[in-house]
Design a protein around this motif. Structure first.
Motif, PDB file in Angstrom:
ATOM      1  N   GLU A 119      82.569 101.543 -11.991  1.00 51.44           N
ATOM      2  CA  GLU A 119      82.555 102.660 -10.977  1.00 51.44           C
ATOM      3  C   GLU A 119      84.294 102.285 -11.971  1.00 51.44           C
ATOM      4  O   GLU A 119      85.008 102.979 -12.289  1.00 51.44           O
ATOM      5  CB  GLU A 119      83.311 102.249  -9.841  1.00 51.44           C
ATOM      6  CG  GLU A 119      81.640 103.025  -9.133  1.00 51.44           C
ATOM      7  CD  GLU A 119      81.658 102.839  -7.604  1.00 51.44           C
ATOM      8  OE1 GLU A 119      82.666 102.269  -7.099  1.00 51.44           O
ATOM      9  OE2 GLU A 119      80.335 103.053  -7.108  1.00 51.44           O
ATOM     10  N   ASP A 120      84.882 100.878 -12.471  1.00 47.12           N
ATOM     11  CA  ASP A 120      86.530 101.165 -12.608  1.00 47.12           C
ATOM     12  C   ASP A 120      85.705 101.249 -14.282  1.00 47.12           C
ATOM     13  O   ASP A 120      86.794 102.179 -14.612  1.00 47.12           O
ATOM     14  CB  ASP A 120      86.696  99.161 -13.200  1.00 47.12           C
ATOM     15  CG  ASP A 120      86.800  98.703 -11.489  1.00 47.12           C
ATOM     16  OD1 ASP A 120      86.460  99.081 -10.889  1.00 47.12           O
ATOM     17  OD2 ASP A 120      86.464  97.596 -11.435  1.00 47.12           O
TER      18      ASP A 120
ATOM     19  N   ASP B  49      75.320 106.934 -14.123  1.00 44.71           N
ATOM     20  CA  ASP B  49      75.278 107.736 -12.605  1.00 44.71           C
ATOM     21  C   ASP B  49      76.268 108.123 -12.007  1.00 44.71           C
ATOM     22  O   ASP B  49      76.829 109.519 -11.893  1.00 44.71           O
ATOM     23  CB  ASP B  49      74.236 106.704 -11.821  1.00 44.71           C
ATOM     24  CG  ASP B  49      74.227 107.370 -10.482  1.00 44.71           C
ATOM     25  OD1 ASP B  49      73.736 108.320 -10.077  1.00 44.71           O
ATOM     26  OD2 ASP B  49      74.907 106.197  -9.106  1.00 44.71           O
ATOM     27  N   ALA B  50      77.447 106.886 -12.385  1.00 43.46           N
ATOM     28  CA  ALA B  50      79.187 107.073 -11.896  1.00 43.46           C
ATOM     29  C   ALA B  50      79.333 108.313 -12.109  1.00 43.46           C
ATOM     30  O   ALA B  50      80.124 108.775 -12.378  1.00 43.46           O
ATOM     31  CB  ALA B  50      80.079 106.126 -11.761  1.00 43.46           C
TER      32      ALA B  50
ATOM     33  N   TYR C 156      73.858 102.753 -14.646  1.00 45.64           N
ATOM     34  CA  TYR C 156      75.291 103.187 -13.875  1.00 45.64           C
ATOM     35  C   TYR C 156      76.216 103.201 -13.687  1.00 45.64           C
ATOM     36  O   TYR C 156      77.140 104.191 -13.295  1.00 45.64           O
ATOM     37  CB  TYR C 156      75.612 101.405 -13.087  1.00 45.64           C
ATOM     38  CG  TYR C 156      74.583 101.330 -11.986  1.00 45.64           C
ATOM     39  CD1 TYR C 156      74.289 101.932 -11.022  1.00 45.64           C
ATOM     40  CD2 TYR C 156      74.392  99.609 -12.011  1.00 45.64           C
ATOM     41  CE1 TYR C 156      73.045 100.998 -10.264  1.00 45.64           C
ATOM     42  CE2 TYR C 156      72.582  99.343 -11.424  1.00 45.64           C
ATOM     43  CZ  TYR C 156      73.108 100.587  -9.755  1.00 45.64           C
ATOM     44  OH  TYR C 156      71.401  99.671  -9.262  1.00 45.64           O
TER      45      TYR C 156
ATOM     46  N   CYS D 234      77.612 111.111 -13.814  1.00 43.60           N
ATOM     47  CA  CYS D 234      77.415 112.126 -13.321  1.00 43.60           C
ATOM     48  C   CYS D 234      77.599 112.473 -12.298  1.00 43.60           C
ATOM     49  O   CYS D 234      77.777 114.071 -11.507  1.00 43.60           O
ATOM     50  CB  CYS D 234      75.827 112.174 -12.982  1.00 43.60           C
ATOM     51  SG  CYS D 234      75.503 112.473 -15.221  1.00 43.60           S
ATOM     52  N   TYR D 235      78.066 111.643 -10.998  1.00 44.70           N
ATOM     53  CA  TYR D 235      78.679 112.174  -9.578  1.00 44.70           C
ATOM     54  C   TYR D 235      80.108 112.368  -9.271  1.00 44.70           C
ATOM     55  O   TYR D 235      80.632 113.584  -9.004  1.00 44.70           O
ATOM     56  CB  TYR D 235      78.498 110.261  -9.217  1.00 44.70           C
ATOM     57  CG  TYR D 235      79.171 110.795  -7.548  1.00 44.70           C
ATOM     58  CD1 TYR D 235      78.029 111.731  -6.092  1.00 44.70           C
ATOM     59  CD2 TYR D 235      80.380 110.301  -6.830  1.00 44.70           C
ATOM     60  CE1 TYR D 235      78.651 111.145  -5.074  1.00 44.70           C
ATOM     61  CE2 TYR D 235      80.992 110.497  -5.687  1.00 44.70           C
ATOM     62  CZ  TYR D 235      80.193 111.343  -5.140  1.00 44.70           C
ATOM     63  OH  TYR D 235      80.144 111.023  -3.600  1.00 44.70           O
TER      64      TYR D 235
ATOM     65  N   LYS E 109      77.421  97.899 -10.822  1.00 41.46           N
ATOM     66  CA  LYS E 109      77.500  99.081 -10.205  1.00 41.46           C
ATOM     67  C   LYS E 109      79.508  99.615  -9.892  1.00 41.46           C
ATOM     68  O   LYS E 109      79.940  99.933 -10.500  1.00 41.46           O
ATOM     69  CB  LYS E 109      76.808  99.008  -8.870  1.00 41.46           C
ATOM     70  CG  LYS E 109      77.026 100.432  -8.111  1.00 41.46           C
ATOM     71  CD  LYS E 109      75.961 100.563  -7.287  1.00 41.46           C
ATOM     72  CE  LYS E 109      76.381 101.670  -6.098  1.00 41.46           C
ATOM     73  NZ  LYS E 109      77.081 100.921  -5.567  1.00 41.46           N
ATOM     74  N   GLY E 110      79.794  98.084  -9.897  1.00 40.38           N
ATOM     75  CA  GLY E 110      81.270  97.716  -9.371  1.00 40.38           C
ATOM     76  C   GLY E 110      82.209  98.301 -10.871  1.00 40.38           C
ATOM     77  O   GLY E 110      82.711  98.909 -10.916  1.00 40.38           O
ATOM     78  N   ASP E 111      81.603  97.363 -11.507  1.00 38.20           N
ATOM     79  CA  ASP E 111      81.881  97.136 -13.150  1.00 38.20           C
ATOM     80  C   ASP E 111      81.872  98.863 -13.642  1.00 38.20           C
ATOM     81  O   ASP E 111      83.188  99.309 -13.941  1.00 38.20           O
ATOM     82  CB  ASP E 111      80.781  96.744 -14.147  1.00 38.20           C
ATOM     83  CG  ASP E 111      81.560  95.331 -14.486  1.00 38.20           C
ATOM     84  OD1 ASP E 111      83.278  95.768 -14.483  1.00 38.20           O
ATOM     85  OD2 ASP E 111      81.582  95.235 -15.401  1.00 38.20           O
TER      86      ASP E 111
ATOM     87  N   THR F 230      76.510  93.357  -9.391  1.00 37.99           N
ATOM     88  CA  THR F 230      77.443  93.885 -10.169  1.00 37.99           C
ATOM     89  C   THR F 230      78.301  94.707 -10.757  1.00 37.99           C
ATOM     90  O   THR F 230      79.319  95.019 -11.159  1.00 37.99           O
ATOM     91  CB  THR F 230      78.104  91.888 -10.286  1.00 37.99           C
ATOM     92  OG1 THR F 230      77.739  91.331  -9.480  1.00 37.99           O
ATOM     93  CG2 THR F 230      79.382  91.837 -10.386  1.00 37.99           C
TER      94      THR F 230
END
Lengths: 107, 453
Positions: B373-374, B21-22, B18, B24-25, B369-371, B367
């Motif tokens: 992003e932070d 992914d984040a 994740y 790369c996005y 995925k949110g982690d 959980t």
């Protein structure tokens, strides 16, 4: 099997669920969020994070809640399975059963 | 001139994927990620934690694989950070390092008899049935007729289900063949799932719990007296719909009458394990009756003996310290503030955490995925300063080659997938896991050898 968003989301759209959905299958309408039933992998992360308790497993739906599942299926019957809400962007419109609801305000 | 932002991720589990992914996005093209894993296979607990019969959950692999397939991402499997490469190597070769290696050490009960041969951790049992290379197919023989599973969370639920479920219902999964054979010979008739606290403090989730009550050929026994809530528990249940649903499941179970099924699940609340009895093998689990007292527990004094021949404890996971990286022994995590690793009392630029190693072994897969992003947000905030550092991007590949490390890349992983599919097809199922490190490495290398000839 899928998780389903109920009317408790309408006009709230907290979106905590979007952050934690591992397959990014929670899409944004205009007044509510929608789970794509074919993309949902049934993990339950969204349920635990929703402050409105708006999300239910379809196996937990009571008879009167059944329309929430039908709503999701109908909504995505046109849109299909976009494969990820973040990259798809907001859908921006609602299922008629949401669009016609009286505006709800947070208590 | 600055090149791309180069990031190393330690651990190719969901948290690490994740993060990739984040990143790369968020970053259009100027980013390169190397994701390391000590195993030759990616996806961590998705492959080696999620139970084989949870096929829908397993389908998350397709999503995570897309991230690894991104041309900006490299998978470097079979590389142990701390042994094959150290932290200094990483910090000198990348602008940033993300620690996402998870928490794989078991918590202990700390009671007499815990070292008896059939007193094991749920982790070992999960490693066994998921075919983890750290385990061997002979690690378990299910000769016990009664098993105690200590813990009231989803891992305990998984372990209990695998012990009770009809083996024929597992034949369509990717479970290793020798494991299926052991399960087919299982003598287990009774599983006691137990914990010190009550139904309002349990950590499981409704769907997983309910599944236990739907297993064919299994009776469920719950004492209705255990489901009477004190005031604090009632408040907790009222505030949490999930807890309420779990309680409804338990109440339905409590009303059931035994049907004379071959196997029985006994759920016990408010019992604290105090000793595992037996001289050379497990003969029983001694438990003490407790009651809640605010956040604490009071002993009621009554002691019971559960006649079990195996104990599996599932009472939490702890992170493993890594040489050269700060570690909070108390919480068994890498200390962090706003996803940045704390060194000398403040968040350090260029070192980040994601997943269990940063927040402790809590939450569900999503959980992370949110982690992530932070974590990526913090990393990108620091990026201008990180890019100003001079690093040697070629160094890692040179070190790995010099040290003779057999790196398994995405091509190797694809070969493992092909080999596991072939193994499964031979038995009439979609896939069967290769359960040994040697087997995985051989599968990863097979085609490479024949291509060279």
């Amino acid at each position: 099997m899928t998780y389903v968003i109920t009317d408790a989301c309408v006009d709230i759209m907290d979106k905590s669920c979007v952050r934690e959905c591992p397959v990014d299958c929670i899409y944004e309408g205009a007044r509510a969020m929608y789970i794509q039933p074919d993309e949902c992998i049934d993990c339950g992360a969204c349920v635990m994070t929703c402050p409105m308790d708006a999300i239910v497993s379809d196996s937990d739906l009571m008879v009167e809640e059944q329309p929430f599942l039908d709503r999701a299926i109908e909504y995505f019957s046109e849109i299909g399975a976009p494969g990820g809400a973040k990259r798809h962007g907001a859908i921006g419109y609602d299922h008629p059963s949401v669009a016609t609801l009286i505006p709800q305000t947070q208590e | 001139m600055t090149g791309p932002l180069r990031v190393a991720v330690v651990g190719a589990g969901p948290a690490g994927c994740y993060v990739a992914d984040a990143l790369c996005y968020e970053v259009d093209r100027d980013v390169r990620l190397d994701i390391f894993d000590r195993l030759p296979t990616p996806f961590g607990l998705l492959r080696y934690g999620v139970a084989p019969d949870h096929l829908k959950m397993k389908s998350l692999q397709r999503t995570l694989q897309r991230t690894l397939d991104d041309p900006r991402v490299r998978f470097l499997g079979n590389v142990q950070i701390g042994t094959d490469l150290n932290i200094r190597d990483l910090l000198e070769s990348y602008h940033a390092v993300v620690y996402a290696q998870g928490a794989s050490r078991d918590n202990q009960l700390g009671i007499p008899g815990e070292c008896l041969p059939d007193s094991r951790s749920a982790t070992e049992f999960v490693a066994w049935y998921t075919g983890h290379p750290d385990s061997v197919p002979s690690a378990f023989s299910l000769t016990a007729s009664a098993v105690a599973v200590v813990g009231l969370g989803n891992v305990a639920v998984d372990v209990t289900r695998m012990l009770l479920k009809d083996v024929d219902l597992l034949r369509g999964t990717d479970i290793p063949t020798p494991v299926l054979e052991v399960l087919a010979d299982s003598k287990v008739s009774d599983v006691h799932m137990l914990g010190r606290r009550g139904p309002a403090q349990a950590r499981w989730t409704p769907k997983e719990l309910r599944e236990l009550g739907e297993l064919p050929g299994v009776d469920v026994v719950v004492d209705p007296a255990d489901l009477v809530l004190d005031e604090a528990s009632q408040t907790a249940v009222d505030a949490d719909a999930s807890l309420g649903r779990c309680l409804a499941v338990l109440r339905e179970w409590a009303e059931r009458r035994p049907s004379g099924a071959a196997r029985t699940l006994h759920v016990h609340f408010f019992v604290k394990p105090v000793a595992i009895t037996g001289i050379s093998t497990v003969e029983g689990l001694r438990v003490e009756r407790c009651r809640l007292n605010g956040n604490g527990l009071l002993s009621e004094g009554d002691v019971d003996l559960l006649e079990v021949q195996m104990v599996l404890k599932s009472i939490g996971y702890l992170g493993i310290p890594m040489s050269g990286v700060p570690f909070d022994e108390q919480q068994a995590i890498i200390p962090s503030v706003g996803s940045r690793v704390v060194r000398d009392g403040r968040g350090n630029l260029g070192e980040y955490v994601c997943g269990w190693i940063g927040r402790g072994a809590r939450g569900v897969l999503g959980t992370n995925k949110g982690d992530a992003e932070d974590c990526v947000k913090a990393l990108l905030t620091d990026a201008p300063q990180l890019l100003a550092r001079s690093i040697d991007p070629r160094r890692i590949d040179v070190l790995l080659a010099d040290r003779g490390i057999e790196v398994v890349d995405l091509v190797g992983w694809a070969r493992i997938e092909v080999a596991e599919s072939a193994l499964g097809r031979a038995e009439g199922r979609p896939r069967a896991k290769i359960a040994t490190l040697d087997g995985l490495l051989a599968a990863a290398a097979t085609r490479a050898d024949s291509e060279m000839k």
